[in-house]
Design a protein around this motif. Sequence first.
Motif, PDB file in Angstrom:
ATOM      1  N   LEU A  58     -57.224 -15.501  10.127  1.00 50.21           N
ATOM      2  CA  LEU A  58     -56.498 -15.619   8.730  1.00 50.21           C
ATOM      3  C   LEU A  58     -56.035 -14.028   8.598  1.00 50.21           C
ATOM      4  O   LEU A  58     -55.363 -14.081   7.154  1.00 50.21           O
ATOM      5  N   GLY A  59     -56.101 -12.901   9.191  1.00 48.34           N
ATOM      6  CA  GLY A  59     -55.705 -11.694   8.734  1.00 48.34           C
ATOM      7  C   GLY A  59     -56.204 -11.102   7.740  1.00 48.34           C
ATOM      8  O   GLY A  59     -55.981 -10.154   6.943  1.00 48.34           O
ATOM      9  N   ARG A  91     -65.867 -12.475  -1.276  1.00 50.95           N
ATOM     10  CA  ARG A  91     -65.296 -10.959  -1.279  1.00 50.95           C
ATOM     11  C   ARG A  91     -64.564 -10.630   0.082  1.00 50.95           C
ATOM     12  O   ARG A  91     -65.278 -10.762   1.287  1.00 50.95           O
ATOM     13  N   TRP A  92     -63.294 -10.473   0.155  1.00 53.80           N
ATOM     14  CA  TRP A  92     -62.440  -9.815   1.522  1.00 53.80           C
ATOM     15  C   TRP A  92     -61.359  -9.404   0.822  1.00 53.80           C
ATOM     16  O   TRP A  92     -60.950  -8.933  -0.217  1.00 53.80           O
ATOM     17  N   GLU A  93     -60.859  -8.383   2.109  1.00 54.05           N
ATOM     18  CA  GLU A  93     -59.529  -7.592   1.861  1.00 54.05           C
ATOM     19  C   GLU A  93     -58.392  -8.476   2.549  1.00 54.05           C
ATOM     20  O   GLU A  93     -58.563  -8.934   3.626  1.00 54.05           O
ATOM     21  N   GLY A  94     -57.231  -8.523   1.819  1.00 54.32           N
ATOM     22  CA  GLY A  94     -56.057  -9.338   2.499  1.00 54.32           C
ATOM     23  C   GLY A  94     -55.909 -10.516   1.784  1.00 54.32           C
ATOM     24  O   GLY A  94     -56.695 -10.934   0.989  1.00 54.32           O
ATOM     25  N   THR A  95     -54.787 -11.244   2.163  1.00 51.96           N
ATOM     26  CA  THR A  95     -54.469 -12.541   1.638  1.00 51.96           C
ATOM     27  C   THR A  95     -54.562 -13.413   2.838  1.00 51.96           C
ATOM     28  O   THR A  95     -53.954 -13.293   3.813  1.00 51.96           O
ATOM     29  N   PRO A  96     -55.518 -14.580   2.814  1.00 48.84           N
ATOM     30  CA  PRO A  96     -55.637 -15.368   3.968  1.00 48.84           C
ATOM     31  C   PRO A  96     -54.213 -16.174   4.164  1.00 48.84           C
ATOM     32  O   PRO A  96     -53.736 -16.651   3.414  1.00 48.84           O
ATOM     33  N   MET A  97     -53.843 -15.823   5.697  1.00 48.60           N
ATOM     34  CA  MET A  97     -52.628 -16.617   6.046  1.00 48.60           C
ATOM     35  C   MET A  97     -52.929 -17.180   7.360  1.00 48.60           C
ATOM     36  O   MET A  97     -53.779 -16.693   8.341  1.00 48.60           O
ATOM     37  N   SER A  98     -52.074 -18.104   7.709  1.00 48.06           N
ATOM     38  CA  SER A  98     -52.361 -18.875   9.106  1.00 48.06           C
ATOM     39  C   SER A  98     -51.495 -17.808   9.981  1.00 48.06           C
ATOM     40  O   SER A  98     -50.467 -17.628  10.098  1.00 48.06           O
ATOM     41  N   ARG A  99     -52.420 -17.341  11.008  1.00 46.28           N
ATOM     42  CA  ARG A  99     -52.030 -16.512  12.197  1.00 46.28           C
ATOM     43  C   ARG A  99     -52.058 -17.213  13.470  1.00 46.28           C
ATOM     44  O   ARG A  99     -51.689 -16.900  14.383  1.00 46.28           O
TER      45      ARG A  99
END
Length: 132
Positions: A58-59, A91-99
């Motif tokens: 997810l990046g 809580r996480w850093e970044g935007t979940p994206m399909s990798r």
Amino acid sequence: MKLVLVAACAIIDVDGRVLIAQRPEGKQLAGLWEFPGGKVEPGERPEETLIRELHEELGITVAEPCLAPLTFASHAYESFHLLMPLYVCRRWEGTPMSREGQALKWVMPNRLRDYPMPPADEPLIPHLIALM
């Protein structure tokens, strides 16, 4: 029967939605929806697996203190037995994206049953509904 340890994570956004991913074509159980995560490698703790897998799939960057254990699934498939701890992350850093080419959806917990899931994932749904 071989025991397979897989760590999974219910990533929950500020609106209370859970992120699910669709298993891509060519994988076992392709087309079914699941919680992100993956197989725990030898010498790895489940939390380390999730930090690695969530970044790869997810990046996003997740800190270990942001992973809270919620429940687990124990399911006998034909050729192996799956043990799957489910963690919650808010809580996480970044935007979940399909990798990895998988479709992603943000879903309210009470709508999770609208998405076909592997048999091991289904018993986790009531725990997420109760949490929210």
